[in-house]
Design a protein around this motif. Structure first.
Motif, PDB file in Angstrom:
ATOM      1  N   TYR A  78      -4.802   6.174  49.820  1.00 15.90           N
ATOM      2  CA  TYR A  78      -4.077   5.152  50.096  1.00 15.90           C
ATOM      3  C   TYR A  78      -2.729   5.478  50.737  1.00 15.90           C
ATOM      4  N   GLY A 109      -9.478  -1.880  38.634  1.00 18.59           N
ATOM      5  CA  GLY A 109      -9.642  -0.905  39.977  1.00 18.59           C
ATOM      6  C   GLY A 109      -9.233  -1.955  41.009  1.00 18.59           C
ATOM      7  N   ASP A 148      -4.775  -1.036  38.595  1.00 13.36           N
ATOM      8  CA  ASP A 148      -5.325   0.016  39.329  1.00 13.36           C
ATOM      9  C   ASP A 148      -4.482   1.431  38.975  1.00 13.36           C
ATOM     10  N   ALA A 171      -8.293   2.124  33.885  1.00 14.47           N
ATOM     11  CA  ALA A 171      -9.441   1.369  33.072  1.00 14.47           C
ATOM     12  C   ALA A 171     -10.080   1.919  32.223  1.00 14.47           C
ATOM     13  N   SER A 185     -15.072  -4.724  41.136  1.00 16.32           N
ATOM     14  CA  SER A 185     -15.476  -4.570  42.535  1.00 16.32           C
ATOM     15  C   SER A 185     -15.469  -3.038  42.914  1.00 16.32           C
TER      16      SER A 185
HETATM   17  C1  LIG Z   1     -13.576   1.644  45.929  1.00 15.25           C
HETATM   18  S1  LIG Z   1     -12.131   1.254  45.348  1.00 15.25           S
HETATM   19  C2  LIG Z   1     -12.364  -0.619  45.232  1.00 15.25           C
HETATM   20  C3  LIG Z   1     -11.010  -1.306  45.063  1.00 15.25           C
HETATM   21  C4  LIG Z   1     -11.197  -2.920  45.055  1.00 15.25           C
HETATM   22  N1  LIG Z   1     -11.648  -3.086  43.822  1.00 15.25           N
HETATM   23  C5  LIG Z   1     -11.815  -3.492  46.088  1.00 15.25           C
HETATM   24  O1  LIG Z   1     -13.005  -4.025  45.844  1.00 15.25           O
HETATM   25  O2  LIG Z   1     -11.267  -3.596  47.350  1.00 15.25           O
HETATM   26  C6  LIG Z   1     -12.098   1.825  43.900  1.00 15.25           C
HETATM   27  C7  LIG Z   1     -10.612   1.696  43.085  1.00 15.25           C
HETATM   28  O3  LIG Z   1     -10.796   2.073  41.737  1.00 15.25           O
HETATM   29  C8  LIG Z   1      -9.322   2.800  41.600  1.00 15.25           C
HETATM   30  N2  LIG Z   1      -9.705   3.657  40.309  1.00 15.25           N
HETATM   31  C9  LIG Z   1     -10.514   4.640  40.362  1.00 15.25           C
HETATM   32  N3  LIG Z   1     -10.381   5.505  39.032  1.00 15.25           N
HETATM   33  C10 LIG Z   1      -9.500   4.626  38.388  1.00 15.25           C
HETATM   34  C11 LIG Z   1      -9.262   4.572  36.988  1.00 15.25           C
HETATM   35  N4  LIG Z   1      -9.588   5.390  36.020  1.00 15.25           N
HETATM   36  N5  LIG Z   1      -8.563   3.393  36.482  1.00 15.25           N
HETATM   37  C12 LIG Z   1      -7.943   2.398  37.452  1.00 15.25           C
HETATM   38  N6  LIG Z   1      -8.202   2.457  38.753  1.00 15.25           N
HETATM   39  C13 LIG Z   1      -9.203   3.432  39.142  1.00 15.25           C
HETATM   40  C14 LIG Z   1      -9.133   3.370  42.927  1.00 15.25           C
HETATM   41  O4  LIG Z   1      -7.655   3.770  42.689  1.00 15.25           O
HETATM   42  C15 LIG Z   1      -9.628   2.507  43.866  1.00 15.25           C
HETATM   43  O5  LIG Z   1      -8.602   1.625  44.051  1.00 15.25           O
END
Ligand SMILES: C[S@@+](CC[C@H](N)C(=O)[O-])C[C@H]1O[C@@H](n2cnc3c(N)ncnc32)[C@H](O)[C@@H]1O
Length: 261
Positions: A20, A63, A84, A111, A127
């Protein structure tokens, strides 16, 4: 290969924060040309769900990344919280909500813990978070969602599968169906539906660190992940020059689950 070296290449909260910020996700990888999931709109499959009336009450986008899914759902009149682990993503999501003129609560949070949200949500949207977590993380996440939801809550989950869409494979190791069934079942979630679907990606995200990892970096990765990245990069190199709308469909599993107790 040491465990430490392998761990350095695992997708984790730090690697997402780096992406990011426009920095390499892994040591030695090139800086990203874009974020592979930043399509500057909600995921089409999720828009369909909303249109079909599948969501109700308080909605959690777990997320949430840059917030476009949460913003879309909020625009349809729902009260939405996006969480997130990346502070940079949350800052940008807040700016996008302000630009869209819609109220969404965006929190930095993990999460797999979801502290402070007990009994709060009636609908959960995931997602492409689930496949970012390792085995222990997925167990903790399913249990945390159980605590953070109301009885009868629904969880809509989209994660990478081992399928392909016209030859395009996922950029990360997929989560097997049996793993999803065990994890959700053990945490008190009943699976109503599980099937194949697609996730829309941004092609520019695959020309940077996801798509062009140097061999020296691949050699240090866990073998399964390195092989997946290599195969994906080969296919992307052939396919991307033929794509003119900057969008690519990736293979996913969709799960509709209900909190059982
Ligand atoms: C593949 S991206 C998908 C983002 C969004 N949901 C989309 O569809 O555009 C996965 C996201 O999960 C977040 N993420 C990864 N591990 C996480 C955690 N343990 N708790 C919260 N967010 C997390 C990452 O920072 C990232 O923004």
């Amino acid at each position: 290969m040491s465990r430490f070296t392998s761990e350095a290449f695992r997708h984790n909260r730090e690697s997402y924060e780096s992406l990011y910020r426009g920095e390499p996700a892994f040591p030695g990888a090139p800086a990203p040309d874009g974020i592979p999931w930043d399509i500057r709109q909600a995921q089409p499959r999720l828009m369909e769900l909303a249109a079909l009336g599948a969501m109700s009450g308080e909605v959690l986008d777990a997320g949430c990344g840059l917030g476009d899914n949460a913003i879309y759902v909020a625009c349809r009149g729902y009260s939405v919280t996006g969480i997130d682990s990346s502070p940079t993503a949350i800052e940008q999501a807040r700016a996008r909500a302000a630009d869209a003129g819609v109220q969404v609560r965006f929190d930095v949070g993990d999460a797999t813990e979801l502290r402070g949200y007990d009994g709060r949500f009636d609908t959960v949207v995931d997602s492409a978070l689930y496949h970012c977590l390792d085995y222990d993380g997925r167990q903790a996440y399913a249990a945390a969602l159980h605590r953070a939801t109301t009885p009868g809550a629904r969880w809509f989950l989209y994660c990478f599968s081992g399928d392909n869409v016209n030859g395009v494979i996922a950029p990360m190791e997929a989560v097997p169906e049996a793993d999803i069934r065990d994890t959700l079942g053990n945490a008190g979630w009943h699976i109503d539906f599980l099937g194949p679907t697609t996730f829309l990606g941004n092609t520019s995200g695959f020309t940077g660190s996801f798509g062009k990892l140097p061999d020296a970096v691949l050699r240090q990765m866990p073998p399964g992940l390195a092989e997946q990245m290599r195969r994906m990069a080969e296919r992307m190199a052939m396919i991307l020059p033929l794509i003119d709308d900057g969008r690519i469909h990736l293979p996913c599993t969709v799960v509709h689950a209900t909190r059982a107790d």
